[in-house]
Design a protein around this motif. Structure first.
Motif, PDB file in Angstrom:
ATOM      1  N   ILE A 192      57.996  53.011  42.147  1.00  0.00           N
ATOM      2  CA  ILE A 192      57.325  52.853  43.440  1.00  0.00           C
ATOM      3  C   ILE A 192      56.618  54.162  43.784  1.00  0.00           C
ATOM      4  CG2 ILE A 192      57.635  52.397  45.915  1.00  0.00           C
ATOM      5  CD1 ILE A 192      60.193  50.842  45.164  1.00  0.00           C
ATOM      6  N   LYS A 193      55.324  54.043  44.084  1.00  0.00           N
ATOM      7  CA  LYS A 193      54.562  55.232  44.489  1.00  0.00           C
ATOM      8  C   LYS A 193      54.140  55.068  45.940  1.00  0.00           C
ATOM      9  CE  LYS A 193      52.640  56.754  40.086  1.00  0.00           C
ATOM     10  NZ  LYS A 193      51.418  56.894  39.288  1.00  0.00           N
ATOM     11  N   VAL A 194      54.446  56.068  46.743  1.00  0.00           N
ATOM     12  CA  VAL A 194      54.099  56.036  48.167  1.00  0.00           C
ATOM     13  C   VAL A 194      52.929  56.983  48.399  1.00  0.00           C
ATOM     14  CG1 VAL A 194      54.963  56.348  50.512  1.00  0.00           C
ATOM     15  CG2 VAL A 194      56.527  55.618  48.720  1.00  0.00           C
ATOM     16  N   TRP A 195      51.934  56.479  49.111  1.00  0.00           N
ATOM     17  CA  TRP A 195      50.716  57.261  49.358  1.00  0.00           C
ATOM     18  C   TRP A 195      50.567  57.493  50.854  1.00  0.00           C
ATOM     19  CZ3 TRP A 195      47.587  58.384  45.001  1.00  0.00           C
ATOM     20  CH2 TRP A 195      48.007  57.762  43.818  1.00  0.00           C
ATOM     21  N   ASP A 196      50.414  58.771  51.215  1.00  0.00           N
ATOM     22  CA  ASP A 196      50.343  59.154  52.626  1.00  0.00           C
ATOM     23  C   ASP A 196      48.877  59.337  53.036  1.00  0.00           C
ATOM     24  OD1 ASP A 196      50.934  59.998  55.148  1.00  0.00           O
ATOM     25  OD2 ASP A 196      51.875  61.887  54.550  1.00  0.00           O
ATOM     26  N   THR A 197      48.438  58.465  53.914  1.00  0.00           N
ATOM     27  CA  THR A 197      47.042  58.469  54.360  1.00  0.00           C
ATOM     28  C   THR A 197      46.728  59.728  55.181  1.00  0.00           C
ATOM     29  OG1 THR A 197      47.257  56.084  54.545  1.00  0.00           O
ATOM     30  CG2 THR A 197      45.354  57.067  55.607  1.00  0.00           C
ATOM     31  N   THR A 198      45.486  60.202  55.035  1.00  0.00           N
ATOM     32  CA  THR A 198      45.034  61.316  55.878  1.00  0.00           C
ATOM     33  C   THR A 198      43.771  60.874  56.617  1.00  0.00           C
ATOM     34  OG1 THR A 198      43.632  62.196  54.139  1.00  0.00           O
ATOM     35  CG2 THR A 198      45.904  63.036  54.255  1.00  0.00           C
ATOM     36  N   THR A 199      43.280  61.756  57.459  1.00  0.00           N
ATOM     37  CA  THR A 199      42.075  61.420  58.223  1.00  0.00           C
ATOM     38  C   THR A 199      40.938  61.003  57.308  1.00  0.00           C
ATOM     39  OG1 THR A 199      42.707  63.015  59.878  1.00  0.00           O
ATOM     40  CG2 THR A 199      40.410  62.303  59.902  1.00  0.00           C
ATOM     41  N   ASP A 200      40.720  61.760  56.224  1.00  0.00           N
ATOM     42  CA  ASP A 200      39.529  61.458  55.425  1.00  0.00           C
ATOM     43  C   ASP A 200      39.805  60.621  54.180  1.00  0.00           C
ATOM     44  OD1 ASP A 200      40.712  63.378  53.898  1.00  0.00           O
ATOM     45  OD2 ASP A 200      39.034  64.790  53.927  1.00  0.00           O
ATOM     46  N   THR A 201      41.059  60.386  53.842  1.00  0.00           N
ATOM     47  CA  THR A 201      41.364  59.576  52.653  1.00  0.00           C
ATOM     48  C   THR A 201      42.166  58.339  53.051  1.00  0.00           C
ATOM     49  OG1 THR A 201      41.375  61.558  51.279  1.00  0.00           O
ATOM     50  CG2 THR A 201      42.405  59.599  50.354  1.00  0.00           C
ATOM     51  N   ARG A 202      41.576  57.166  52.820  1.00  0.00           N
ATOM     52  CA  ARG A 202      42.204  55.895  53.194  1.00  0.00           C
ATOM     53  C   ARG A 202      42.502  55.098  51.931  1.00  0.00           C
ATOM     54  NH1 ARG A 202      42.235  56.033  59.116  1.00  0.00           N
ATOM     55  NH2 ARG A 202      41.344  58.103  59.396  1.00  0.00           N
ATOM     56  N   TYR A 203      43.587  54.379  51.970  1.00  0.00           N
ATOM     57  CA  TYR A 203      44.032  53.652  50.781  1.00  0.00           C
ATOM     58  C   TYR A 203      44.047  52.146  51.000  1.00  0.00           C
ATOM     59  CZ  TYR A 203      45.880  58.235  49.436  1.00  0.00           C
ATOM     60  OH  TYR A 203      46.015  59.555  49.128  1.00  0.00           O
ATOM     61  N   MET A 204      43.995  51.426  49.881  1.00  0.00           N
ATOM     62  CA  MET A 204      44.261  49.983  49.887  1.00  0.00           C
ATOM     63  C   MET A 204      44.979  49.659  48.578  1.00  0.00           C
ATOM     64  SD  MET A 204      41.647  46.711  50.040  1.00  0.00           S
ATOM     65  CE  MET A 204      40.947  46.878  48.372  1.00  0.00           C
ATOM     66  N   VAL A 205      46.050  48.901  48.678  1.00  0.00           N
ATOM     67  CA  VAL A 205      46.762  48.479  47.478  1.00  0.00           C
ATOM     68  C   VAL A 205      46.095  47.219  46.929  1.00  0.00           C
ATOM     69  CG1 VAL A 205      48.972  47.649  46.570  1.00  0.00           C
ATOM     70  CG2 VAL A 205      48.932  49.474  48.311  1.00  0.00           C
ATOM     71  N   MET A 206      45.859  47.226  45.615  1.00  0.00           N
ATOM     72  CA  MET A 206      45.352  46.014  44.965  1.00  0.00           C
ATOM     73  C   MET A 206      46.528  45.299  44.322  1.00  0.00           C
ATOM     74  SD  MET A 206      42.187  45.501  42.433  1.00  0.00           S
ATOM     75  CE  MET A 206      42.742  45.438  40.784  1.00  0.00           C
ATOM     76  N   PRO A 207      46.982  44.208  44.939  1.00  0.00           N
ATOM     77  CA  PRO A 207      48.143  43.504  44.392  1.00  0.00           C
ATOM     78  C   PRO A 207      47.812  42.874  43.040  1.00  0.00           C
ATOM     79  CG  PRO A 207      47.254  42.311  46.292  1.00  0.00           C
ATOM     80  CD  PRO A 207      46.416  43.551  46.118  1.00  0.00           C
ATOM     81  N   GLN A 208      48.862  42.538  42.293  1.00  0.00           N
ATOM     82  CA  GLN A 208      48.664  41.816  41.029  1.00  0.00           C
ATOM     83  C   GLN A 208      48.200  40.406  41.343  1.00  0.00           C
ATOM     84  OE1 GLN A 208      52.747  42.979  39.326  1.00  0.00           O
ATOM     85  NE2 GLN A 208      51.453  42.678  37.527  1.00  0.00           N
ATOM     86  N   ARG A 209      47.324  39.905  40.505  1.00  0.00           N
ATOM     87  CA  ARG A 209      46.851  38.530  40.682  1.00  0.00           C
ATOM     88  C   ARG A 209      48.019  37.575  40.436  1.00  0.00           C
ATOM     89  NH1 ARG A 209      41.440  35.884  37.973  1.00  0.00           N
ATOM     90  NH2 ARG A 209      41.976  33.718  38.341  1.00  0.00           N
ATOM     91  N   PRO A 210      48.234  36.647  41.341  1.00  0.00           N
ATOM     92  CA  PRO A 210      49.366  35.736  41.163  1.00  0.00           C
ATOM     93  C   PRO A 210      49.207  34.886  39.901  1.00  0.00           C
ATOM     94  CG  PRO A 210      48.452  35.549  43.370  1.00  0.00           C
ATOM     95  CD  PRO A 210      47.488  36.361  42.564  1.00  0.00           C
ATOM     96  N   PRO A 211      50.336  34.541  39.285  1.00  0.00           N
ATOM     97  CA  PRO A 211      50.283  33.681  38.100  1.00  0.00           C
ATOM     98  C   PRO A 211      49.748  32.294  38.475  1.00  0.00           C
ATOM     99  CG  PRO A 211      52.570  34.008  38.837  1.00  0.00           C
ATOM    100  CD  PRO A 211      51.708  34.869  39.698  1.00  0.00           C
ATOM    101  N   ASN A 212      49.340  31.560  37.475  1.00  0.00           N
ATOM    102  CA  ASN A 212      48.852  30.181  37.683  1.00  0.00           C
ATOM    103  C   ASN A 212      47.629  30.094  38.596  1.00  0.00           C
ATOM    104  OD1 ASN A 212      51.161  29.367  36.182  1.00  0.00           O
ATOM    105  ND2 ASN A 212      52.363  29.512  38.065  1.00  0.00           N
TER     106      ASN A 212
END
Ligand code: FE
Length: 197
Positions: free
Chosen positions: A153-173
């Motif tokens: 598990i990697k935790v990412w701490d957002t800052t004023t100028d850097t914003r994150y979005m997690v790209m989930p795995q595509r669901p099976p089927n």
């Protein structure tokens, strides 16, 4: 909170809001229209649907996925999405079998709100902000996400100028699904990393 050490009580919130508004207006800032504009953006435009569309396209289009992972701002802009000027970096974090990403803002409540929507209340809670960095696996379990022990598990701490979005795995089927149909699967919680699809 009174940090001066004196016991003098604060004026009621309404008077303080009025005082701030008066100063802003004296300096030429139109607070009413700002609030209307902000509400309109928050309700009509800053929707998790935006991030969902980026992710669905990345799932079906390898070239777009590379761009999204390398330069999130460019990828989002190519689909017509925008960012406030202070969001200088939009970093997309790809989940896999081996690595699960989760985001937080330990200082306050920052998110890539024009893409994944405004933060949920629990995201702003001191408890989430403090604990997800120290005991992420437990916090995720408490939120209903029990990841395999082998998954890092990697935790990412957002800052004023850097914003994150997690790209989930595509669901099976979901082979052969359209981009539109795939995008309907993606939730704000999955883009924060506290849920999978
Ligand atoms: Fe913040």
């Amino acid at each position: 909170m009174n940090t001066s050490g004196s016991t003098k009580s604060l004026a009621p919130i309404r008077s303080r809001v009025d005082a701030v508004q008066t100063v802003l207006e004296r300096n030429g800032l139109d607070t009413d229209s700002f609030i209307d504009t902000f509400n309109d953006l928050a309700v009509e435009q800053w929707l998790p649907r935006n991030g969902a569309r980026l992710i669905a396209r990345a799932w079906v289009n390898e070239e777009f996925k590379e761009l999204l992972l390398q330069d999130g701002i460019a990828a989002a802009k190519s689909m017509g999405f925008n960012f406030p000027a202070h969001h200088r970096y939009f970093v997309v974090l790809e989940n896999s079998e081996k690595v699960h990403n989760v985001i937080c803002c330990t200082l306050c409540s920052c998110t890539a709100f024009s893409i994944i929507g405004l933060p949920p209340d629990w995201y702003k809670d001191l408890e989430y902000r403090a604990r997800v960095v120290r005991e992420s696996r437990t916090v995720l379990q408490e939120m209903g996400l029990d990841l395999p022990k082998e998954t890092e598990i990697k935790v990412w701490d957002t800052t004023t100028d850097t914003r994150y979005m997690v790209m989930p795995q595509r669901p099976p089927n979901t082979m052969g699904w359209s981009e539109e149909k795939l995008s309907n699967l993606v939730t704000k919680e999955a883009m924060i990393g506290v849920a999978v699809l």
